[in-house]
Design a protein around this motif. Structure first.
Motif, mmCIF file in Angstrom:
data_model
loop_
_atom_site.group_PDB
_atom_site.id
_atom_site.type_symbol
_atom_site.label_atom_id
_atom_site.label_comp_id
_atom_site.label_asym_id
_atom_site.label_seq_id
_atom_site.Cartn_x
_atom_site.Cartn_y
_atom_site.Cartn_z
ATOM 1 N N ALA A 56 -6.530 -13.065 -2.346
ATOM 2 C CA ALA A 56 -5.601 -14.199 -2.339
ATOM 3 C C ALA A 56 -6.168 -15.384 -3.110
ATOM 4 O O ALA A 56 -5.427 -16.098 -3.796
ATOM 5 C CB ALA A 56 -5.285 -14.606 -0.907
ATOM 6 N N SER A 57 -7.469 -15.575 -3.032
ATOM 7 C CA SER A 57 -8.104 -16.683 -3.737
ATOM 8 C C SER A 57 -8.133 -16.447 -5.248
ATOM 9 O O SER A 57 -7.835 -17.345 -6.038
ATOM 10 C CB SER A 57 -9.528 -16.869 -3.215
ATOM 11 N N GLU A 58 -8.477 -15.242 -5.646
ATOM 12 C CA GLU A 58 -8.629 -14.910 -7.067
ATOM 13 C C GLU A 58 -7.289 -14.587 -7.740
ATOM 14 O O GLU A 58 -7.085 -14.891 -8.906
ATOM 15 C CB GLU A 58 -9.584 -13.727 -7.213
ATOM 16 N N TYR A 59 -6.396 -13.953 -6.995
ATOM 17 C CA TYR A 59 -5.103 -13.510 -7.530
ATOM 18 C C TYR A 59 -3.998 -13.945 -6.564
ATOM 19 O O TYR A 59 -3.433 -13.115 -5.832
ATOM 20 C CB TYR A 59 -5.092 -11.989 -7.700
ATOM 21 N N PRO A 60 -3.643 -15.226 -6.519
ATOM 22 C CA PRO A 60 -2.711 -15.734 -5.512
ATOM 23 C C PRO A 60 -1.321 -15.111 -5.542
ATOM 24 O O PRO A 60 -0.626 -15.110 -4.525
ATOM 25 C CB PRO A 60 -2.650 -17.236 -5.791
ATOM 26 N N SER A 61 -0.895 -14.561 -6.650
ATOM 27 C CA SER A 61 0.445 -13.967 -6.701
ATOM 28 C C SER A 61 0.443 -12.483 -6.324
ATOM 29 O O SER A 61 1.506 -11.878 -6.220
ATOM 30 C CB SER A 61 1.058 -14.148 -8.093
ATOM 31 N N ASP A 62 -0.745 -11.906 -6.097
ATOM 32 C CA ASP A 62 -0.833 -10.489 -5.714
ATOM 33 C C ASP A 62 -0.712 -10.324 -4.206
ATOM 34 O O ASP A 62 -0.945 -11.256 -3.439
ATOM 35 C CB ASP A 62 -2.153 -9.891 -6.191
ATOM 36 N N VAL A 63 -0.365 -9.128 -3.797
ATOM 37 C CA VAL A 63 -0.212 -8.792 -2.387
ATOM 38 C C VAL A 63 -1.206 -7.684 -2.050
ATOM 39 O O VAL A 63 -1.387 -6.752 -2.825
ATOM 40 C CB VAL A 63 1.227 -8.306 -2.104
ATOM 41 N N VAL A 64 -1.830 -7.787 -0.884
ATOM 42 C CA VAL A 64 -2.731 -6.745 -0.410
ATOM 43 C C VAL A 64 -1.958 -5.882 0.585
ATOM 44 O O VAL A 64 -1.438 -6.391 1.572
ATOM 45 C CB VAL A 64 -3.978 -7.348 0.277
ATOM 46 N N LEU A 65 -1.869 -4.603 0.308
ATOM 47 C CA LEU A 65 -1.239 -3.661 1.231
ATOM 48 C C LEU A 65 -2.344 -2.846 1.882
ATOM 49 O O LEU A 65 -3.159 -2.232 1.200
ATOM 50 C CB LEU A 65 -0.277 -2.739 0.493
ATOM 51 N N SER A 66 -2.362 -2.861 3.207
ATOM 52 C CA SER A 66 -3.432 -2.199 3.934
ATOM 53 C C SER A 66 -2.901 -1.693 5.264
ATOM 54 O O SER A 66 -2.034 -2.327 5.867
ATOM 55 C CB SER A 66 -4.573 -3.203 4.172
ATOM 56 N N GLU A 67 -3.436 -0.599 5.734
ATOM 57 C CA GLU A 67 -3.014 -0.110 7.041
ATOM 58 C C GLU A 67 -3.442 -1.067 8.153
ATOM 59 O O GLU A 67 -2.894 -1.028 9.245
ATOM 60 C CB GLU A 67 -3.560 1.293 7.301
ATOM 61 N N GLU A 68 -4.389 -1.948 7.882
ATOM 62 C CA GLU A 68 -4.847 -2.895 8.886
ATOM 63 C C GLU A 68 -3.970 -4.125 8.999
ATOM 64 O O GLU A 68 -4.128 -4.916 9.916
ATOM 65 C CB GLU A 68 -6.292 -3.341 8.600
ATOM 66 N N ASP A 69 -3.036 -4.344 8.092
ATOM 67 C CA ASP A 69 -2.262 -5.583 8.121
ATOM 68 C C ASP A 69 -1.101 -5.569 9.100
ATOM 69 O O ASP A 69 -0.403 -6.557 9.239
ATOM 70 C CB ASP A 69 -1.777 -5.970 6.725
ATOM 71 N N GLY A 70 -0.865 -4.465 9.761
ATOM 72 C CA GLY A 70 0.197 -4.413 10.753
ATOM 73 C C GLY A 70 1.577 -4.162 10.190
ATOM 74 O O GLY A 70 2.549 -4.140 10.915
ATOM 75 N N GLN A 71 1.680 -3.968 8.904
ATOM 76 C CA GLN A 71 2.974 -3.738 8.276
ATOM 77 C C GLN A 71 3.182 -2.242 8.063
ATOM 78 O O GLN A 71 2.280 -1.543 7.665
ATOM 79 C CB GLN A 71 3.056 -4.446 6.921
ATOM 80 N N GLY A 72 4.377 -1.792 8.295
ATOM 81 C CA GLY A 72 4.715 -0.407 7.997
ATOM 82 C C GLY A 72 4.167 0.579 9.014
ATOM 83 O O GLY A 72 3.657 0.216 10.061
ATOM 84 N N SER A 73 4.283 1.826 8.680
ATOM 85 C CA SER A 73 3.861 2.914 9.548
ATOM 86 C C SER A 73 2.971 3.852 8.767
ATOM 87 O O SER A 73 3.016 3.893 7.540
ATOM 88 C CB SER A 73 5.087 3.696 10.037
ATOM 89 N N PRO A 74 2.159 4.657 9.479
ATOM 90 C CA PRO A 74 1.323 5.628 8.774
ATOM 91 C C PRO A 74 2.176 6.529 7.870
ATOM 92 O O PRO A 74 3.243 6.975 8.281
ATOM 93 C CB PRO A 74 0.691 6.434 9.895
ATOM 94 N N GLY A 75 1.730 6.754 6.678
ATOM 95 C CA GLY A 75 2.439 7.623 5.756
ATOM 96 C C GLY A 75 3.567 6.945 4.993
ATOM 97 O O GLY A 75 4.154 7.533 4.106
ATOM 98 N N GLU A 76 3.875 5.721 5.331
ATOM 99 C CA GLU A 76 4.955 5.004 4.651
ATOM 100 C C GLU A 76 4.500 4.576 3.267
ATOM 101 O O GLU A 76 3.370 4.155 3.070
ATOM 102 C CB GLU A 76 5.333 3.761 5.463
ATOM 103 N N THR A 77 5.365 4.685 2.291
ATOM 104 C CA THR A 77 5.039 4.230 0.951
ATOM 105 C C THR A 77 5.826 2.977 0.620
ATOM 106 O O THR A 77 6.942 2.806 1.095
ATOM 107 C CB THR A 77 5.337 5.310 -0.121
ATOM 108 N N VAL A 78 5.221 2.118 -0.157
ATOM 109 C CA VAL A 78 5.872 0.869 -0.572
ATOM 110 C C VAL A 78 6.010 0.927 -2.086
ATOM 111 O O VAL A 78 5.060 1.221 -2.794
ATOM 112 C CB VAL A 78 5.025 -0.343 -0.158
ATOM 113 N N GLU A 79 7.190 0.653 -2.588
ATOM 114 C CA GLU A 79 7.418 0.683 -4.026
ATOM 115 C C GLU A 79 7.714 -0.695 -4.548
ATOM 116 O O GLU A 79 8.178 -1.550 -3.896
ATOM 117 C CB GLU A 79 8.568 1.630 -4.352
#
Length: 79
Positions: A56-79
């Protein structure tokens, strides 16, 4: 597969070292379990937060997608 620049490789290496230092510093061995996520260790959450803040500091417009962030479900893909 895209090729990473030397700066990108150095940035990634520094983030991973910082995450490792944070996990080693805390030495927490606690974990939780849920039917949705399975086992989640405190170390996973600590490393995720270090990585998320650095990106977030280096690339403020980028998004981090991680299984630890509480978003989505196991096996879910984001496009």
């Amino acid at each position: 597969m895209p090729t990473l620049s030397g700066d990108s490789v150095r940035f990634i290496a520094e983030i991973l070292k910082a995450a490792a230092r944070e996990v080693q510093r805390s030495q927490s061995q606690r974990a939780s379990y849920t039917d949705v996520k399975g086992y989640l260790a405190d170390a996973d959450l600590q490393a995720h937060e270090v990585i998320r803040r650095a990106v977030a500091s280096e690339y403020p417009s980028d998004v981090v997608l991680s299984e630890e962030d509480g978003q989505g479900s196991p096996g879910e893909t984001v496009e």
